[in-house]
Design an enzyme around this catalytic site. Structure first.
Site, mmCIF file in Angstrom:
data_model
loop_
_atom_site.group_PDB
_atom_site.id
_atom_site.type_symbol
_atom_site.label_atom_id
_atom_site.label_comp_id
_atom_site.label_asym_id
_atom_site.label_seq_id
_atom_site.Cartn_x
_atom_site.Cartn_y
_atom_site.Cartn_z
ATOM 1 N N GLU A 1 10.595 -25.304 -1.318
ATOM 2 C CA GLU A 1 10.608 -25.122 0.136
ATOM 3 C C GLU A 1 11.873 -25.676 0.789
ATOM 4 O O GLU A 1 12.032 -25.625 2.009
ATOM 5 C CB GLU A 1 9.373 -25.798 0.756
ATOM 6 N N ASN B 1 7.227 -21.124 -6.554
ATOM 7 C CA ASN B 1 7.535 -19.931 -5.772
ATOM 8 C C ASN B 1 9.042 -19.702 -5.670
ATOM 9 O O ASN B 1 9.845 -20.627 -5.787
ATOM 10 C CB ASN B 1 6.923 -20.030 -4.378
ATOM 11 N N ASP C 1 3.154 -17.614 -1.647
ATOM 12 C CA ASP C 1 3.396 -18.984 -2.107
ATOM 13 C C ASP C 1 2.366 -19.413 -3.137
ATOM 14 O O ASP C 1 1.890 -20.547 -3.129
ATOM 15 C CB ASP C 1 3.422 -19.989 -0.948
#
Length: 649
Positions: free
Chosen positions: A215, A301, A357
């Site tokens: 992220e 992810n 995700d």
């Protein structure tokens, strides 16, 4: 399994499988000692008890008949309020003494990843013999760059060393007897979005570890360090060129449909240079098979959550972005690598072109003699965030089963011939400002909280599950800077059924059937422990620590601890007395709104966690990092109160 037996098995396997390039019979005396510890049920010698990640105890002294008499024995503060997703280690021969070693989370750099060692020669009266806190060269920027709370999942032990990672990127080996540094290496770099939350494993005299950071636009990689001196042995990326990925001509030899070398899929399945921010961080759990000489781990992810920026098709349609050309390899992938060289033997991507995700980092549990369609397999079992329970033959990556273990609507099924999910357009986010509903939520049918299994019953797993759905609304991308929040999506998560946010399940991975389940008002963000005494131990975020009958699912014992539980129970024994230990201390992605004091009226806060916190009432759960220990009959008389961790450091 003796190490001599393992060595002979490796030789036999190499004769039959030389073309796979997986074989090496280099053994070391420290490995012999390490595997002897795994066979000793009195110890808990690795993050999951052994390197197969089974989280199983063969001890029977605490069982379904007497667990009602399980009593509090002692507790020890961890020195930190939050982030306890790991577990202690118990080693019976450090300097001639049995010792317990554990590590805290990292709420701030002044209390970041405190390590404590307890002498448990008298297991009812443990004594802290050393504590460690790295004080030099710390990087304060790591705390706000930890995506989903400043957690730590523990350390590993071998050859007299306790090895662990720090949030700000150091891998450290301590002398387990004295707590003195043996070596320190800088492994992850917060300025590039990289932080260490996982526990390393030690296999074949190598320390194996990844990091988190998808992220924050990190580019994932997995590294092996020499246990003796910390020197790097090999390093392989999660995306990039075939060379970066450590692919060879034999990678996926049995299953070329998964993708092979020569096509540069690690770059060409991303538009432009997006692979350089392609995520795929290995921040979960790692396992190892000494017979095959293979280490197994999974990747996260592929960077930003706004999928259209990872699809180079024109026009961007559901069909064009999901036809295989834009799979964003090798995110969401189970890797099997040669432990000595890093070479990829096989790699299977579970969620190509991820739109939800559904990080693939959950544990890969190894079981032997799993009967699938009349044939026994050396199997790998993986409960993915995407809601499917995968069973693969771990020798070559053959997909054997892919059953839904929670409610799933983003995919109809997994095509067993291609290994690809059959996605549902209605539940597939793509373009910015297009709000889409999907189950499970981004937190998955199960996040990192590990399942457990009795190796003598290899089809039935005890699984902590999340029971939530979500609405995901992709947003426009505003930058491509590593080390800066790289999400670009609004996510609203909600319980699938009001009043139930977690369930513990006994799930058969071959039949795909749930044998029993225990619903809970609070999420189950901690792992399970399966015991030969017929029990399953687990804790909820409400602070309830429980023992369940393995056969019936009936709760036989429960105690309220001082905070929410996101840790993983262990069982151990000293002097004939058996103990159960577990961390309490709310945290993790689901607990972040509480630990960070976020506004619960912002339903998109912490990438959707605030809505779940409000729905589950987690804001009423107190913080507090504590290690709790229980035994039948409780402590001996006049047991002293344990002190605060880190005192006098």
């Amino acid at each position: 399994m003796s190490w001599l037996t393992a060595k002979h098995r490796v030789k036999a396997y190499c004769i039959a499988a030389t073309l796979l390039g997986t074989c090496s019979v280099a053994m070391a005396s420290s490995d012999t000692e390490q595997y002897a510890r795994f066979k000793d049920a009195n110890q808990w010698a690795a993050p999951a008890g052994n390197l197969m990640l089974q989280r199983y105890s063969a001890l029977k002294g605490i069982n379904a008949d007497n667990v009602k008499d399980l009593q509090f024995a002692w507790s020890q503060s961890t020195g930190a309020l939050r982030g306890h997703e790991g577990q202690p280690l118990v080693i019976n021969d450090i300097g001639g003494k049995p010792m317990m070693i554990f590590i805290s989370g990292c709420p701030e750099m002044s209390k970041c990843n405190i390590v404590q060692a307890l002498d448990i020669s008298d297991p009812d009266h443990p004594t802290q013999v050393w504590s460690y806190l790295k004080t030099s060269g710390r990087d304060e920027s790591a705390v706000p760059r930890a995506c989903c709370d400043t957690v730590n999942r523990g350390g590993s032990y071998a050859d007299g060393k306790f090895v662990f990672g720090t949030l700000d990127g150091y891998v450290i080996a301590l002398d387990a007897k004295t707590g003195k540094e043996v070596w320190v290496v800088k492994h992850a770099h917060p300025d590039k979005g990289e932080t260490i939350t996982p526990a390393p494993i030690i296999a074949n005299n190598k320390v194996l570890i990844g990091f988190g950071g998808d992220e924050f636009a990190a580019r994932g990689r997995f590294t092996a360090y020499n246990l003796a001196d910390g020197k790097k042995v090999w390093e392989c990326q999660s995306n990039g060129t075939d060379k970066d990925l450590c692919f060879t001509a034999n990678t996926n030899k049995k299953h070329p449909e998964y993708g092979t070398a020569g096509k540069e899929l690690g770059t060409k399945t991303y538009p432009g240079d997006e692979w350089q921010r392609g995520g795929g961080a290995a921040w979960g759990w790692y396992s190892y098979d000494p017979d095959l000489h293979l280490v197994y781990y999974s990747t996260g992810n592929p960077g930003l959550w706004s999928p259209s920026f990872r699809c180079g098709a024109k026009p961007q349609t559901f069909e064009a972005c999901n036809n295989g050309q834009w799979d964003n390899k090798w995110s969401m992938t189970i890797f099997a690598r040669n432990v000595d060289t890093g070479e990829a033997v096989w790699a299977y991507q579970m969620t190509p072109f991820d739109q939800w995700d559904y990080d693939g980092v959950n544990e890969n549990i190894l079981v032997d003699n799993l009967d699938v369609d009349g044939k026994k397999h050396k199997a790998l079992v993986h409960f993915d965030r995407n809601g499917f329970a995968y069973v693969l033959d771990r020798t070559d990556g053959t997909l054997l089963r892919a059953n839904k273990y929670v409610t799933v609507n983003w995919a109809e099924k997994v095509d067993m011939k291609t290994g690809r999910p059959v996605k549902v357009a209605e539940h597939s986010p793509l373009m910015p400002q297009n709000n889409v509903q999907a189950c499970p939520s981004a937190m998955g049918g199960k996040d990192q909280q590990p399942a457990s299994v009795d190796p003598n019953d290899p089809a039935n797993f005890y699984v902590p599950t999340n029971n939530w759905c979500m609405e995901l609304n992709p947003q426009e991308r505003s930058h491509t800077q590593q080390g800066t929040v790289y999400v670009f999506a609004n996510v609203y998560m909600y319980p699938e059924k009001p009043g139930i946010t977690g369930k513990i399940k006994k799930f058969n991975v071959v039949t795909g059937k749930t044998e029993w389940e225990v619903p809970d008002q609070y999420p189950n963000w901690g792992g399970t422990l399966t015991t030969a005494g017929g029990l399953v131990f687990y804790g909820s975020l409400g602070g309830d620590f429980r023992a369940v009958d393995r056969n019936s699912g009936k709760i036989l014992w429960s105690r309220k601890l001082g905070s929410g539980i996101i840790g993983n129970p262990i069982q151990w024994s000293v002097g004939g007395k058996e103990y159960i230990s577990v961390f309490a201390g709310i945290g993790g992605w689901i607990g972040l709104p509480v630990t960070a004091g976020l506004d619960l009226n912002d339903k998109f806060g912490a990438i959707g966690a605030t809505a779940m916190t409000k729905a589950a009432g987690l804001n009423h759960i107190p913080q507090g990092g504590e290690l709790y220990t229980f035994r039948i009959g409780g402590p001996s008389p006049n047991s002293p109160q344990q002190g605060v961790a880190g005192a006098g450091m």
